[in-house]
Design a protein around this motif. Structure first.
Motif, PDB file in Angstrom:
ATOM      1  N   ALA A  12      48.826  55.107  22.164  1.00 48.70           N
ATOM      2  CA  ALA A  12      50.085  54.531  22.406  1.00 48.70           C
ATOM      3  C   ALA A  12      49.918  53.936  23.412  1.00 48.70           C
ATOM      4  CB  ALA A  12      50.778  55.469  23.087  1.00 48.70           C
ATOM      5  N   LEU A  13      48.684  53.307  24.064  1.00 48.62           N
ATOM      6  CA  LEU A  13      48.374  52.387  26.162  1.00 48.62           C
ATOM      7  C   LEU A  13      48.233  51.202  25.076  1.00 48.62           C
ATOM      8  CD1 LEU A  13      46.551  54.815  27.945  1.00 48.62           C
ATOM      9  CD2 LEU A  13      48.548  53.144  28.214  1.00 48.62           C
ATOM     10  N   ARG A  14      47.503  50.868  23.454  1.00 47.95           N
ATOM     11  CA  ARG A  14      47.094  49.928  23.132  1.00 47.95           C
ATOM     12  C   ARG A  14      48.021  49.431  22.660  1.00 47.95           C
ATOM     13  NH1 ARG A  14      42.504  53.586  21.280  1.00 47.95           N
ATOM     14  NH2 ARG A  14      42.794  54.127  19.306  1.00 47.95           N
ATOM     15  N   ARG A  15      49.122  50.431  21.415  1.00 48.74           N
ATOM     16  CA  ARG A  15      49.970  49.629  20.877  1.00 48.74           C
ATOM     17  C   ARG A  15      50.822  48.388  22.467  1.00 48.74           C
ATOM     18  NH1 ARG A  15      55.136  52.542  20.665  1.00 48.74           N
ATOM     19  NH2 ARG A  15      56.557  51.001  18.898  1.00 48.74           N
ATOM     20  N   LEU A  16      51.104  49.654  23.816  1.00 45.46           N
ATOM     21  CA  LEU A  16      51.901  48.693  24.693  1.00 45.46           C
ATOM     22  C   LEU A  16      51.225  47.535  25.316  1.00 45.46           C
ATOM     23  CD1 LEU A  16      54.209  49.630  26.659  1.00 45.46           C
ATOM     24  CD2 LEU A  16      52.468  50.374  28.254  1.00 45.46           C
ATOM     25  N   VAL A  17      49.704  47.393  24.856  1.00 44.11           N
ATOM     26  CA  VAL A  17      49.416  46.167  25.894  1.00 44.11           C
ATOM     27  C   VAL A  17      48.379  44.971  25.197  1.00 44.11           C
ATOM     28  CG1 VAL A  17      48.901  47.792  27.956  1.00 44.11           C
ATOM     29  CG2 VAL A  17      47.106  46.939  25.850  1.00 44.11           C
ATOM     30  N   ALA A  18      49.000  45.527  23.949  1.00 43.78           N
ATOM     31  CA  ALA A  18      48.525  44.450  22.459  1.00 43.78           C
ATOM     32  C   ALA A  18      49.456  42.677  23.040  1.00 43.78           C
ATOM     33  CB  ALA A  18      48.681  44.883  21.034  1.00 43.78           C
ATOM     34  N   GLU A  19      48.666  42.045  23.199  1.00 42.83           N
ATOM     35  CA  GLU A  19      49.167  40.454  22.645  1.00 42.83           C
ATOM     36  C   GLU A  19      49.762  39.788  21.958  1.00 42.83           C
ATOM     37  OE1 GLU A  19      46.226  37.768  25.644  1.00 42.83           O
ATOM     38  OE2 GLU A  19      45.313  40.020  26.670  1.00 42.83           O
ATOM     39  N   THR A  20      48.711  40.285  20.711  1.00 39.10           N
ATOM     40  CA  THR A  20      49.080  39.629  19.233  1.00 39.10           C
ATOM     41  C   THR A  20      49.670  40.505  19.055  1.00 39.10           C
ATOM     42  OG1 THR A  20      46.877  38.086  19.874  1.00 39.10           O
ATOM     43  CG2 THR A  20      48.352  37.548  17.889  1.00 39.10           C
ATOM     44  N   THR A  21      51.128  39.542  17.936  1.00 39.75           N
ATOM     45  CA  THR A  21      51.574  40.277  17.227  1.00 39.75           C
ATOM     46  C   THR A  21      51.208  39.749  15.527  1.00 39.75           C
ATOM     47  OG1 THR A  21      53.973  39.384  17.180  1.00 39.75           O
ATOM     48  CG2 THR A  21      53.424  41.499  18.488  1.00 39.75           C
ATOM     49  N   LEU A  22      51.377  40.721  14.934  1.00 45.44           N
ATOM     50  CA  LEU A  22      51.413  39.474  13.187  1.00 45.44           C
ATOM     51  C   LEU A  22      52.502  41.282  12.362  1.00 45.44           C
ATOM     52  CD1 LEU A  22      49.863  38.669  11.562  1.00 45.44           C
ATOM     53  CD2 LEU A  22      48.183  40.676  11.142  1.00 45.44           C
ATOM     54  N   GLU A  23      53.704  39.967  12.234  1.00 49.33           N
ATOM     55  CA  GLU A  23      54.436  40.506  11.454  1.00 49.33           C
ATOM     56  C   GLU A  23      55.155  39.816   9.860  1.00 49.33           C
ATOM     57  OE1 GLU A  23      57.709  40.383  14.153  1.00 49.33           O
ATOM     58  OE2 GLU A  23      56.913  39.802  15.552  1.00 49.33           O
ATOM     59  N   LEU A  79      43.337  42.272   7.841  1.00 49.46           N
ATOM     60  CA  LEU A  79      43.778  42.256   9.056  1.00 49.46           C
ATOM     61  C   LEU A  79      43.668  41.562  10.634  1.00 49.46           C
ATOM     62  CD1 LEU A  79      45.680  45.507   8.886  1.00 49.46           C
ATOM     63  CD2 LEU A  79      46.414  43.286   7.799  1.00 49.46           C
ATOM     64  N   GLU A  80      41.961  41.768  10.509  1.00 40.90           N
ATOM     65  CA  GLU A  80      42.070  40.990  11.865  1.00 40.90           C
ATOM     66  C   GLU A  80      41.590  39.608  11.607  1.00 40.90           C
ATOM     67  OE1 GLU A  80      37.775  43.098  12.634  1.00 40.90           O
ATOM     68  OE2 GLU A  80      37.460  41.240  13.686  1.00 40.90           O
ATOM     69  N   SER A  81      41.318  39.242  10.744  1.00 43.76           N
ATOM     70  CA  SER A  81      41.143  37.661  10.391  1.00 43.76           C
ATOM     71  C   SER A  81      42.369  37.396  10.505  1.00 43.76           C
ATOM     72  CB  SER A  81      40.320  37.677   9.297  1.00 43.76           C
ATOM     73  OG  SER A  81      41.428  37.272   7.941  1.00 43.76           O
ATOM     74  N   LEU A  82      43.564  37.826   9.916  1.00 45.02           N
ATOM     75  CA  LEU A  82      45.004  37.539  10.331  1.00 45.02           C
ATOM     76  C   LEU A  82      45.419  37.492  11.550  1.00 45.02           C
ATOM     77  CD1 LEU A  82      46.891  38.803   7.425  1.00 45.02           C
ATOM     78  CD2 LEU A  82      46.470  36.218   7.631  1.00 45.02           C
ATOM     79  N   THR A  83      44.854  38.438  12.447  1.00 40.58           N
ATOM     80  CA  THR A  83      45.293  38.544  14.097  1.00 40.58           C
ATOM     81  C   THR A  83      44.524  37.650  14.846  1.00 40.58           C
ATOM     82  OG1 THR A  83      45.833  40.953  13.785  1.00 40.58           O
ATOM     83  CG2 THR A  83      45.168  40.265  15.814  1.00 40.58           C
ATOM     84  N   GLY A  84      43.483  37.546  14.004  1.00 41.14           N
ATOM     85  CA  GLY A  84      42.285  36.040  14.823  1.00 41.14           C
ATOM     86  C   GLY A  84      43.124  35.292  14.906  1.00 41.14           C
ATOM     87  N   ILE A  85      43.858  34.990  13.915  1.00 46.04           N
ATOM     88  CA  ILE A  85      44.146  33.481  13.864  1.00 46.04           C
ATOM     89  C   ILE A  85      45.620  32.875  14.036  1.00 46.04           C
ATOM     90  CG2 ILE A  85      45.546  31.479  11.455  1.00 46.04           C
ATOM     91  CD1 ILE A  85      43.491  33.413   9.993  1.00 46.04           C
ATOM     92  N   ARG A  86      45.718  34.542  13.831  1.00 47.29           N
ATOM     93  CA  ARG A  86      47.419  34.038  14.878  1.00 47.29           C
ATOM     94  C   ARG A  86      47.212  34.350  16.214  1.00 47.29           C
ATOM     95  NH1 ARG A  86      52.087  34.184  15.398  1.00 47.29           N
ATOM     96  NH2 ARG A  86      52.650  35.940  16.773  1.00 47.29           N
TER      97      ARG A  86
END
Ligand code: PBG
Length: 325
Positions: A15-26, A298-305
């Protein structure tokens, strides 16, 4: 230990990690590149890209419907003509009945209202020598003669109803030429997704199989040298001045610094293309059990975002969209 700064405090629970995640991937951030091949009855898997197919007209429609149901933001279509239909000027590219234009009409008809339909505006699939333009008397690619071909191709694509044209050829002045050509024919609402920084990459290898490329040699006289960073900014500024609606960096994973530079400076949305070789590497490693496929994708896509892409073109678009929704 007291008095320590403790970043781990914010990583303690999901829950904490979700709250502070900076990058979104949708799903809407993802665009699926697709291949439609002339004369196919059944989809044909591309051997260097397991899970990616050259489509028949029927399977193209089905895959597009699936991608849209998964929520992808767009589709980018490439055409694969019969070898005997290639010629020196890539005439099929501007023929309304050429495979790419037929495929685009099918996509617009099938899913046009619900996603963004994009066309690859480049000659390499259609030329018998495999270059992205027409050849001059010295055998090199003739920039200005190629622009005339791009204009014809762009007009034919606009007439299919495609929303965005992906100018991937790396000719100088291509965005301005295509914009003027479209406007002169009244296609003022057809947008240009400009490949602003496109590098001459070894990672395009599987794509060349995917489109049955005839290329001998390389594209180093028109695509950028991987050694250069400033040049990407020069290309970006030119494309913005010429009227690009969206700009793209390609490839993605070896060029995240370029992507960040472009994202920091661009006044229009920025896309990045996770190309065939990037797909092939992760797929092959995962097939060997060497990395976790879903985690790596998912990590590669998040990194690109995170590096600055608003939009990511990826062959995993449909599957990743399912994971994300
Ligand atoms: C050329 C084009 C290429 C790709 C998209 N458009 C390859 C090249 O420059 O040879 C590569 C895409 C990929 O590797 O996934 N118009």
């Amino acid at each position: 230990m007291t008095g320590l700064d403790r970043p781990r405090r914010l990583r303690r629970t999901p829950a904490l990690r979700r709250l502070v995640a900076e990058t979104t991937l949708e799903p809407r951030h993802l665009v699926l590149p697709m291949f439609v091949a002339d004369g196919l009855d059944e989809p044909r898997e591309i051997s260097s890209m397991p899970g990616v197919h050259q489509h028949s007209m029927d399977s193209l429609r089905k895959a597009a419907v699936e991608a849209v149901a998964a929520g992808v933001g767009g589709l980018m279509l490439f055409g694969v003509p019969r070898p005997e239909d290639k010629d020196a000027s890539g005439s099929q590219a501007s023929d309304p009945n050429g495979i790419l234009n037929r495929g685009l009409r099918a996509l617009v008809q099938e899913v046009g209202g619900s996603t963004v339909v994009m066309a690859d505006t480049c000659l390499d699939e259609f030329t018998d020598h495999g270059h992205c333009g027409v050849l001059g008397s010295e055998g090199g690619v003739d920039n200005d003669a190629t622009l005339h071909r791009y204009i014809d191709m762009a007009i034919a694509q606009a007439e299919t109803g495609a929303d965005l044209l992906g100018t991937s050829g790396m000719m100088d002045g291509q965005v301005a030429a295509i914009r003027a050509g479209l406007d002169a024919r009244g296609h003022i609402d057809t947008g240009i997704l400009a490949y602003a920084a496109k590098y001459a990459s070894a990672f395009y290898g599987p794509f060349r199989e995917a489109v049955g490329s005839s290329l001998q040699g390389d594209r180093r006289t028109y695509q950028q040298d991987p050694a250069n960073r400033r040049e990407a900014i020069r290309e970006l500024d030119l494309d913005l001045a010429e009227g690009a609606d969206i700009v793209m960096v390609k490839p993605a994973m070896s060029y995240l610094d370029i992507l960040r530079d472009v994202a920091d400076r661009s006044t229009v949305p920025v896309a990045a293309y996770q190309i065939s070789g990037e797909y092939a590497m992760i797929t092959a490693a995962a097939q060997n059990g060497w990395i976790d496929r879903r985690g790596a994708v998912l990590e590669s896509l998040t990194g690109i975002r995170r590096a600055g892409a608003d939009i990511v073109l990826t062959y995993w678009a449909t599957e990743a969209a399912h994971w994300l929704s």
